[in-house]
Design a protein around this motif. Structure first.
Motif, mmCIF file in Angstrom:
data_model
loop_
_atom_site.group_PDB
_atom_site.id
_atom_site.type_symbol
_atom_site.label_atom_id
_atom_site.label_comp_id
_atom_site.label_asym_id
_atom_site.label_seq_id
_atom_site.Cartn_x
_atom_site.Cartn_y
_atom_site.Cartn_z
ATOM 1 N N ALA A 118 -27.172 -30.133 23.103
ATOM 2 C CA ALA A 118 -26.403 -29.408 22.089
ATOM 3 C C ALA A 118 -26.951 -27.994 21.924
ATOM 4 O O ALA A 118 -26.186 -27.030 21.782
ATOM 5 N N LYS A 119 -28.264 -27.869 21.959
ATOM 6 C CA LYS A 119 -28.891 -26.554 21.859
ATOM 7 C C LYS A 119 -28.488 -25.667 23.046
ATOM 8 O O LYS A 119 -28.220 -24.473 22.890
ATOM 9 N N GLN A 120 -28.421 -26.285 24.222
ATOM 10 C CA GLN A 120 -28.034 -25.540 25.416
ATOM 11 C C GLN A 120 -26.577 -25.080 25.334
ATOM 12 O O GLN A 120 -26.256 -23.931 25.676
ATOM 13 N N LEU A 121 -25.688 -25.971 24.872
ATOM 14 C CA LEU A 121 -24.284 -25.591 24.721
ATOM 15 C C LEU A 121 -24.134 -24.454 23.702
ATOM 16 O O LEU A 121 -23.352 -23.516 23.914
ATOM 17 N N LYS A 122 -24.875 -24.539 22.617
ATOM 18 C CA LYS A 122 -24.816 -23.500 21.580
ATOM 19 C C LYS A 122 -25.328 -22.169 22.122
ATOM 20 O O LYS A 122 -24.743 -21.114 21.853
ATOM 21 N N ALA A 123 -26.399 -22.236 22.908
ATOM 22 C CA ALA A 123 -26.946 -21.012 23.506
ATOM 23 C C ALA A 123 -25.963 -20.392 24.492
ATOM 24 O O ALA A 123 -25.930 -19.168 24.667
ATOM 25 N N MET A 130 -22.896 -25.315 31.961
ATOM 26 C CA MET A 130 -22.608 -26.707 31.563
ATOM 27 C C MET A 130 -21.576 -26.706 30.442
ATOM 28 O O MET A 130 -21.725 -25.978 29.457
ATOM 29 N N ASP A 131 -20.501 -27.508 30.591
ATOM 30 C CA ASP A 131 -19.521 -27.631 29.523
ATOM 31 C C ASP A 131 -19.736 -28.958 28.789
ATOM 32 O O ASP A 131 -20.658 -29.706 29.095
ATOM 33 N N GLN A 136 -20.133 -23.334 20.630
ATOM 34 C CA GLN A 136 -20.485 -23.957 19.355
ATOM 35 C C GLN A 136 -19.667 -25.218 19.116
ATOM 36 O O GLN A 136 -20.173 -26.220 18.606
ATOM 37 N N LEU A 137 -18.405 -25.168 19.514
ATOM 38 C CA LEU A 137 -17.538 -26.334 19.355
ATOM 39 C C LEU A 137 -18.070 -27.512 20.164
ATOM 40 O O LEU A 137 -18.160 -28.641 19.679
ATOM 41 N N GLY A 138 -18.434 -27.251 21.420
ATOM 42 C CA GLY A 138 -18.974 -28.307 22.267
ATOM 43 C C GLY A 138 -20.274 -28.859 21.706
ATOM 44 O O GLY A 138 -20.514 -30.077 21.762
ATOM 45 N N ALA A 139 -21.122 -27.977 21.174
ATOM 46 C CA ALA A 139 -22.397 -28.418 20.602
ATOM 47 C C ALA A 139 -22.163 -29.340 19.410
ATOM 48 O O ALA A 139 -22.834 -30.370 19.261
ATOM 49 N N THR A 140 -21.201 -28.983 18.567
ATOM 50 C CA THR A 140 -20.886 -29.806 17.400
ATOM 51 C C THR A 140 -20.306 -31.154 17.822
ATOM 52 O O THR A 140 -20.655 -32.197 17.270
ATOM 53 N N ARG A 141 -19.411 -31.133 18.803
ATOM 54 C CA ARG A 141 -18.835 -32.385 19.307
ATOM 55 C C ARG A 141 -19.930 -33.287 19.892
ATOM 56 O O ARG A 141 -19.930 -34.505 19.675
#
Length: 292
Positions: free
Chosen positions: A26-31, A1-2, A35-40
């Motif tokens: 956000a947790k899934q993106l970070k995992a 997932m992006d 990290q950039l996507g999670a922050t966004r």
């Protein structure tokens, strides 16, 4: 997932679950290492009821939204041509299209267990009208990620607080899909595109290449600015997490202290009761002694 998929999934979720869904995605993106996507994603705002309803309509009735935006194209063309007769023909179509979408939105809201007030209905109507009038607002509505309802006020589009709305621009890919859909709608209505020139002149090519270079420079500058903002957001997020940990520890310490106070208070009350009973027994004993 992006990020794009996560953002779509986030705004497709129910308004009540927005925060929990945002944290999970956000947790899934970070995992996944993004990290950039999670922050966004964490920076995305929870939609108001009117914005949530508009997003729902956009996702559930994309063809009707396409028709509304195509009608907006016709309005702008007629306005540019100063074609009053055409504008008079389009005006009732404008009201009818918005009325039908508002009615359909009420049915969709009922299906999702959401009560819609008259105020929310009016804000939906204003948002749809802004989408028809303003191309940027139309793109934002079509994307289905509004956090606030929109309103066209003559000089531009504002959000529910009355502030100028910085509608999130579409990605190049999404914008091209929107353009393709509108062209297809026009072709289906019997409007043929004007034939394109077979060759591009040297001047046109030079102008196009210059515009592309300037666009790339703007993108690079915007990217640097965005990365700096993300870095600042990440630093702030780390500070928040640290302070949150300190707050949790302080709350636990406070609860422990309160428990000690409750225990000591109970012991003190018991000791006072024992002392009163001892004093009473002492007085009774003294009375019995005096009677001897």
């Amino acid at each position: 997932m992006d990020f794009e998929e996560a953002a779509d999934a986030l705004y497709a979720a129910s308004a009540a679950d927005f925060i929990a869904t945002r944290n999970e995605l956000a947790k899934q993106l970070k995992a996944d290492g993004d990290q950039l996507g999670a922050t966004r994603l964490k920076a995305l705002r929870k939609p108001t009821v009117a914005a949530w309803l508009t997003n729902l309509v956009s996702r559930q009735l994309p063809d009707e939204i396409d028709d509304l935006l195509a009608l907006g194209d016709e309005f702008r063309e007629a306005t540019a041509d100063l074609d009053g007769e055409r504008l008079r023909e389009l005006t009732p179509k404008r009201h009818k299209a918005i009325d039908q979408l508002v009615k359909a939105a009420g049915q969709l809201a009922d299906e999702h267990g959401q009560k819609i007030s008259a105020d929310v209905g009016q804000k939906l109507r204003e948002t749809l009208d802004a989408a028809l009038v303003d191309p940027a607002a139309g793109d934002a509505v079509q994307e289905g990620r509004l956090s606030s309802a929109l309103r066209h006020v003559g000089f531009g589009v504002v959000d529910e607080s009355g502030e100028p709305s910085n509608v999130t621009p579409l990605t190049d890919e999404r914008r091209q899909r929107a353009v393709d859909r509108r062209r297809a709608a026009k072709a289906g209505a019997g409007k043929a595109d004007e034939p394109a020139a077979d060759e591009e002149s040297a001047a046109e090519r030079a102008a196009r290449e210059k515009a592309e270079r300037e666009a790339e420079e703007r993108k690079a500058a915007a990217r640097e600015e965005f990365e700096a903002a993300v870095a600042a957001a990440e630093s702030a997020e780390a500070t928040v997490e640290e302070l949150d940990g300190q707050l949790t520890a302080a709350q636990e310490a406070l609860e422990h202290a309160r428990e000690q106070v409750r225990r000591l208070t109970a012991e003190l009350d018991e000791a006072k009761k024992t002392a009163r009973e001892a004093q009473k027994e002492s007085r009774e004993a003294r009375k019995r002694y005096n009677r001897l």
